[in-house]
Design a protein around this motif. Structure first.
Motif, PDB file in Angstrom:
ATOM      1  N   GLU A 388       0.832  -1.297   0.074  1.00  0.00           N
ATOM      2  CA  GLU A 388      -0.090  -0.141  -0.100  1.00  0.00           C
ATOM      3  C   GLU A 388       0.952   1.323  -0.042  1.00  0.00           C
ATOM      4  O   GLU A 388       1.693   1.401   0.871  1.00  0.00           O
ATOM      5  N   ASP A 389       0.819   2.177  -0.837  1.00  0.00           N
ATOM      6  CA  ASP A 389       1.420   3.586  -0.901  1.00  0.00           C
ATOM      7  C   ASP A 389       0.717   4.353  -0.185  1.00  0.00           C
ATOM      8  O   ASP A 389      -0.652   4.786  -0.688  1.00  0.00           O
ATOM      9  N   THR A 390       1.379   4.774   1.020  1.00  0.00           N
ATOM     10  CA  THR A 390       0.609   5.708   1.907  1.00  0.00           C
ATOM     11  C   THR A 390       1.201   7.047   1.849  1.00  0.00           C
ATOM     12  O   THR A 390       0.789   7.972   2.746  1.00  0.00           O
ATOM     13  N   SER A 391       1.936   7.350   0.652  1.00  0.00           N
ATOM     14  CA  SER A 391       2.499   8.776   0.662  1.00  0.00           C
ATOM     15  C   SER A 391       1.272   9.803   0.655  1.00  0.00           C
ATOM     16  O   SER A 391       0.266   9.422   0.051  1.00  0.00           O
ATOM     17  N   GLU A 392       1.730  10.788   0.962  1.00  0.00           N
ATOM     18  CA  GLU A 392       0.680  11.913   0.693  1.00  0.00           C
ATOM     19  C   GLU A 392       0.057  11.904  -0.506  1.00  0.00           C
ATOM     20  O   GLU A 392       0.872  12.317  -1.420  1.00  0.00           O
ATOM     21  N   THR A 393      -1.347  12.521  -0.899  1.00  0.00           N
ATOM     22  CA  THR A 393      -1.959  12.568  -2.173  1.00  0.00           C
ATOM     23  C   THR A 393      -3.073  13.656  -2.054  1.00  0.00           C
ATOM     24  O   THR A 393      -3.763  13.354  -0.976  1.00  0.00           O
ATOM     25  N   LEU A 394      -3.456  14.083  -3.108  1.00  0.00           N
ATOM     26  CA  LEU A 394      -4.725  14.771  -3.112  1.00  0.00           C
ATOM     27  C   LEU A 394      -5.827  13.814  -3.069  1.00  0.00           C
ATOM     28  O   LEU A 394      -5.827  12.692  -3.777  1.00  0.00           O
ATOM     29  N   GLU A 395      -6.922  13.788  -1.959  1.00  0.00           N
ATOM     30  CA  GLU A 395      -7.932  13.338  -2.028  1.00  0.00           C
ATOM     31  C   GLU A 395      -9.157  13.815  -2.641  1.00  0.00           C
ATOM     32  O   GLU A 395      -9.850  14.869  -2.165  1.00  0.00           O
ATOM     33  N   PRO A 396     -10.039  13.337  -3.759  1.00  0.00           N
ATOM     34  CA  PRO A 396     -10.979  13.944  -4.152  1.00  0.00           C
ATOM     35  C   PRO A 396     -12.434  13.744  -3.346  1.00  0.00           C
ATOM     36  O   PRO A 396     -12.279  12.968  -2.431  1.00  0.00           O
ATOM     37  N   THR A 397     -13.343  14.506  -3.772  1.00  0.00           N
ATOM     38  CA  THR A 397     -14.630  13.990  -3.006  1.00  0.00           C
ATOM     39  C   THR A 397     -15.596  12.953  -3.268  1.00  0.00           C
ATOM     40  O   THR A 397     -15.188  12.389  -4.396  1.00  0.00           O
ATOM     41  N   ARG A 398     -16.411  12.541  -2.508  1.00  0.00           N
ATOM     42  CA  ARG A 398     -17.438  11.807  -2.882  1.00  0.00           C
ATOM     43  C   ARG A 398     -18.093  11.903  -4.156  1.00  0.00           C
ATOM     44  O   ARG A 398     -18.128  10.860  -5.131  1.00  0.00           O
TER      45      ARG A 398
END
Length: 506
Positions: A388-398
């Protein structure tokens, strides 16, 4: 049929794998591509068609298309590698036609016929004969079974409905039945022929041909060469990715797998969907009904091209908002100037969208999930087993993630409008499948949907039913919804990156 590993899917997978392997290994393509038909179809006996030479010829055609080259149908005796230097350039974009009929693979299926099967019992009442308006049905004297005179038959189907035994059926060429644009007919030899003035490259004919006679072009080879040469390429993954590479494949695992292929990083295209929803919402509030009677969504290229082609007087009513693919690519390049962007999604039509002059500088490669699966196989990578790559990334919305399912786009736009303009009422109608989309546009043209937001999806079920997907459509819809509901933010106006919109719609 998505989710079922047929022989057609097996051959396509082999083609994609071998083209990817050739690109990564860097061998001279003109030599390798001539050998590949013998590697894929070994021995002296045909595996699928009982003609090994025909099978290899078809494989050769598929290889050419998978490298983005034109079909050899007009010159079947030319070598497979003819013109391969065009595919080996540093930048090779898709050239129309994207969807191609491999003529010598086509079964020349009848366009449409009403057919009496062996299930006919020769019954006493013969309602099929009685209801036929053209008296095209008569009875065989020796057994009383029904026979249809095909020259008289108008294919109305009344006999089909009247038969108590369901012994009469309507047979229609599968590719033509799947084509919502009525773009497929027969050539002088009875082979399937595509009218490219009507075709919008949705790819539904491709996935519905049981003979594997229809194929689209690919950029697998060009992308593989770019990664092998060390170019900095970002992967932009469409919202429909959920579950495509196995039930245990999360976004983090897919991100690890793509980085193993050589990508610099991975971004969810649902970010672009958030941006698109906000742009469409603002346009709708500003323009409907004062300037436009209604507005159609923009994100599905096959739907928007159909609407503009067949309803030119209403073309301005289709949203001019940038699509999620384009907005995501622009966002990436605004933060990382000089990089290239590869879009991975479910849609064949996106390949031609990337050819538009307004998009071409943003999106460098467009591949389907099916093609990406072939690349993973070539490199021996299984996304389900990756860490699992857990590095920080932008998370979009539902709502951005739900763009992948039918109804999701309109719901996202409505939620934006309700959050910013709570007193504004928004009426919505939607259609999925190009035939129903055409009906919706006819009603809109007639004034039935004035003031409405129209959501059009070329593929029945939404993007999750695109030609480049690999799992059952309902399963995909459920998986996308579940993943979307895990998002921390729900409405597209909430993420911080929405403030970037004005800088991206230049």
């Amino acid at each position: 049929m998505r989710g079922v590993e047929t022989k057609v899917q097996g051959i396509r997978h082999q083609i994609f794998r071998e083209v990817a392997r050739m690109a990564y290994e860097g061998d001279a393509p003109s030599d390798i591509i001539e050998e590949l038909p013998y590697k894929i179809i070994p021995g002296e006996t045909g595996t699928y068609r009982n003609n090994v030479f025909l099978e290899r010829a078809i494989v050769g055609e598929r290889l050419r298309l998978a490298m983005g080259m034109p079909s050899r149908s007009a010159a079947a005796h030319a070598p497979v590698s003819q013109g391969i230097e065009e595919a080996d350039k540093a930048e090779t974009y898709y050239t129309p036609p994207l969807i191609n009929v491999i003529k010598f693979a086509c079964n020349a299926c009848p366009e449409k016929r009403v057919y009496v099967t062996d299930g006919c019992q020769g019954c006493l009442s013969h309602p099929c004969e009685e209801v036929c308006p053209k008296k095209a049905i008569h009875l065989e004297k020796f057994n009383g079974r029904s026979v249809i005179d095909q020259e008289k038959c108008i294919k109305c189907g009344r006999c089909v409905e009247a038969c108590s035994y369901n012994a009469i059926i309507i047979q229609e060429r599968p590719c033509a039945a799947a084509c919502g644009m009525d773009a497929i007919s027969s050539d002088e030899n009875g082979k399937a022929d595509i009218d490219y003035d009507k075709c919008v490259s949705c790819g539904q004919c491709l996935v519905n041909c049981p003979f594997g006679a229809i194929s689209d072009k690919s950029q697998i080879y060009q992308l593989g060469r770019a990664l092998r040469n060390g170019e900095e390429v970002y992967a932009a993954v469409a919202p429909a990715f959920v579950g495509q590479f196995g039930p245990k494949s999360t976004f983090g695992k897919l991100r690890s797998a793509l980085k193993d292929l050589g990508f610099a990083d991975v971004v969810e295209v649902a970010i672009g969907a958030d941006l698109c929803a906000v742009q469409e919402a603002e346009d709708f509030v500003r323009e409907v009904p004062e300037e436009l009677p209604f507005m159609g969504t923009s994100c599905c290229p096959a739907w928007s091209v159909m609407a503009k082609k067949q309803f030119p007087q209403q073309a301005k009513c289709i949203s001019m908002a940038l699509t999620p693919m384009t907005l995501t690519a622009r966002y990436i390049k605004s933060k990382k100037p000089g990089v290239k962007v590869a879009f991975f999604g479910p849609c064949a039509a996106k390949k031609l969208e990337a050819m538009r002059r307004t998009v071409r500088s943003e999106v460098d490669f467009v591949l389907t999930f099916e093609e990406l699966d072939g690349i993973f196989d070539a490199k021996g990578i299984d996304p389900e087993t990756m860490p699992e790559d857990t590095s920080e990334t932008l998370e979009p919305t539902r709502d951005g993630r739900n763009f992948a399912v039918s109804g999701g786009v309109a719901a996202s736009v409505v939620n934006v409008i309700q959050s910013k303009y709570p007193d504004r009422e928004v009426k919505v109608t939607s259609a999925e499948g190009l035939r129903d989309c055409r009906k919706m546009m006819m009603l809109a043209k007639a004034g039935k949907y004035n003031g409405y937001l129209l959501e059009g999806m070329a593929c029945p079920g939404g993007c999750v039913a695109g030609a480049g997907t690999m799992q059952p459509i309902r399963k995909s819809q459920t998986a996308v919804n579940q993943f979307a509901n895990k998002a921390k933010e729900k409405v597209c106006t909430e993420p911080e990156y929405i403030v970037e919109l004005d800088n991206l719609i230049y």
